[in-house]
Scaffold this active site. Structure first.
Site, PDB file in Angstrom:
ATOM      1  NE  ARG A 159      -0.457  -0.172   1.888  1.00  0.00           N
ATOM      2  CZ  ARG A 159      -1.740  -0.481   1.763  1.00  0.00           C
ATOM      3  NH1 ARG A 159      -2.606   0.478   1.471  1.00  0.00           N
ATOM      4  NH2 ARG A 159      -2.168  -1.701   1.925  1.00  0.00           N
ATOM      5  CG  ASP A 211      -3.121  -3.551  -3.391  1.00  0.00           C
ATOM      6  OD1 ASP A 211      -3.727  -3.178  -2.388  1.00  0.00           O
ATOM      7  OD2 ASP A 211      -1.914  -3.307  -3.590  1.00  0.00           O
ATOM      8  NE  ARG A 261      -4.464  -7.786   0.795  1.00  0.00           N
ATOM      9  CZ  ARG A 261      -3.720  -6.833   1.343  1.00  0.00           C
ATOM     10  NH1 ARG A 261      -3.704  -5.615   0.798  1.00  0.00           N
ATOM     11  NH2 ARG A 261      -3.015  -7.074   2.427  1.00  0.00           N
ATOM     12  CG  HIS A 306       0.424  -1.069  -1.890  1.00  0.00           C
ATOM     13  ND1 HIS A 306      -0.567  -2.020  -1.893  1.00  0.00           N
ATOM     14  CD2 HIS A 306       1.118  -1.248  -0.732  1.00  0.00           C
ATOM     15  CE1 HIS A 306      -0.479  -2.750  -0.797  1.00  0.00           C
ATOM     16  NE2 HIS A 306       0.528  -2.296  -0.064  1.00  0.00           N
TER      17      HIS A 306
END
Length: 327
Positions: free
Chosen positions: A108, A168, A171, A195
């Site tokens: 990212r 996250d 998840r 993140h």
């Protein structure tokens, strides 16, 4: 023609029902897979009364709006249109998903330089047309882009937040629930920090109905694999289908609902941190109270020694990138 179909048609100013509740208006910038997942999720969950979609690709934008409009007979009433930032005036929330697409194998943080240049033009225009709107940043790397948006906008930090580790965290809860054969909504468990690759699982706070499940140092390898799956989830999805979209669309909808309904809901969103555990002037995720003003407050989460060190390291990863930005 209306006169022949209906009787006693009220004049707009006579129909008091039109003014009983303030219209909920939102804009989504970027109609890629993530932007449209957000739009579709909010459409079917009756999140907005008016939705403006914005994209530089006019033909794609028109097609996406047409596709949504054709489904209106199946959902609660909503006005949907393709528009510009000028059409977003009086929006309660502006959701930014526009940016360069993450490629397979790309982190990212690799996206940052390309997306900062996009935001230098975009963010001031948003503030010009929607000065009262809460800015919700979804574009990756989301922590950096949230910080960039805050600095470029000049808005109070409460009005600029990123989707952060909300996905996250989801998840994490899903995989734990799968492991223990429970409903994911029954878990309290958080991923904090960046993140991205330096994110931190808060094992010391994982609990069901107040019952803590783990001692920090006693997780077996099978349990540790849960976090590895969380950390690698985006890469796994991108490798298989090119992008993640559905889950983040659902997560963004929950954040928007918390804002519009003044819910005071705790979510792991990316916000400006200035003082928690010695961390200053960086956007990252901690359990945060979200309401009509955007960010209300960040919870003073007590962490284990290892978790503190990991969070500090995560903040340093982000701060290193921030120092290299040309803002």
């Amino acid at each position: 023609m209306l006169d022949s179909l209906f009787t006693n048609i009220p004049e707009p100013e006579q129909d008091l029902r039109l003014n009983r509740r303030r219209r909920r208006k939102g804009a989504i910038i970027g109609t890629g897979q993530v932007g449209m997942a957000c739009a579709y999720s909010m459409l079917i969950q009756n999140t907005l009364d008016e939705m403006v979609l914005i994209d530089m690709n006019a033909e794609k934008l028109e097609g996406e709006v047409m596709d949504l409009l054709h489904g209106l007979p199946f959902v609660e009433p909503i006005a949907i249109r393709a528009g510009t930032l000028a059409d977003s005036k009086d929006a309660d929330v502006v959701i930014v998903t526009a940016g360069a697409k993450q490629k397979p194998g790309e982190s990212r943080l690799d996206l940052v330089n390309r997306n900062v240049e996009i935001f230098k033009d975009l963010i001031p225009e948003i503030v010009k047309h929607c000065p009262q709107a809460i800015l919700l940043i979804v574009t990756n790397p989301v922590d950096i882009m949230t910080y960039v948006s805050l600095k470029l906008s000049g808005l109070p930090s409460s009005m600029v937040l990123g989707s952060g580790t909300s996905l996250d965290t989801a998840r994490f809860r899903y995989l734990l629930a799968e492991k223990f054969q429970l409903d994911p909504r029954s878990f309290h468990a958080y991923i904090i920090g960046e993140h991205g690759d330096s994110e931190v699982p808060v094992w010391s706070k994982v609990n069901i109905s107040g019952m803590h499940l783990f001692e920090e140092e006693s997780q077996d390898d099978d349990i540790k694999q849960v976090f590895e799956r969380v950390k690698n989830a985006a890469h796994e999805v991108i490798q298989r289908k090119g992008a993640t979209c559905y889950a983040i669309g659902l997560g963004v909808t929950q954040i928007v609902q918390a804002i519009l309904h003044d819910q005071n809901r705790v979510m792991t969103v990316s916000t400006l941190i200035d003082g928690f555990e010695g961390i200053h002037d960086v956007c990252l995720s901690l359990p945060t109270v979200i309401n009509a003003q955007g960010v209300s407050r960040t919870l003073n989460l007590s962490l284990s020694g290892t978790e503190k060190q990991q969070l500090l390291q995560s903040s340093k990863v982000l701060q290193k990138t921030i120092t290299e930005l040309n803002l």
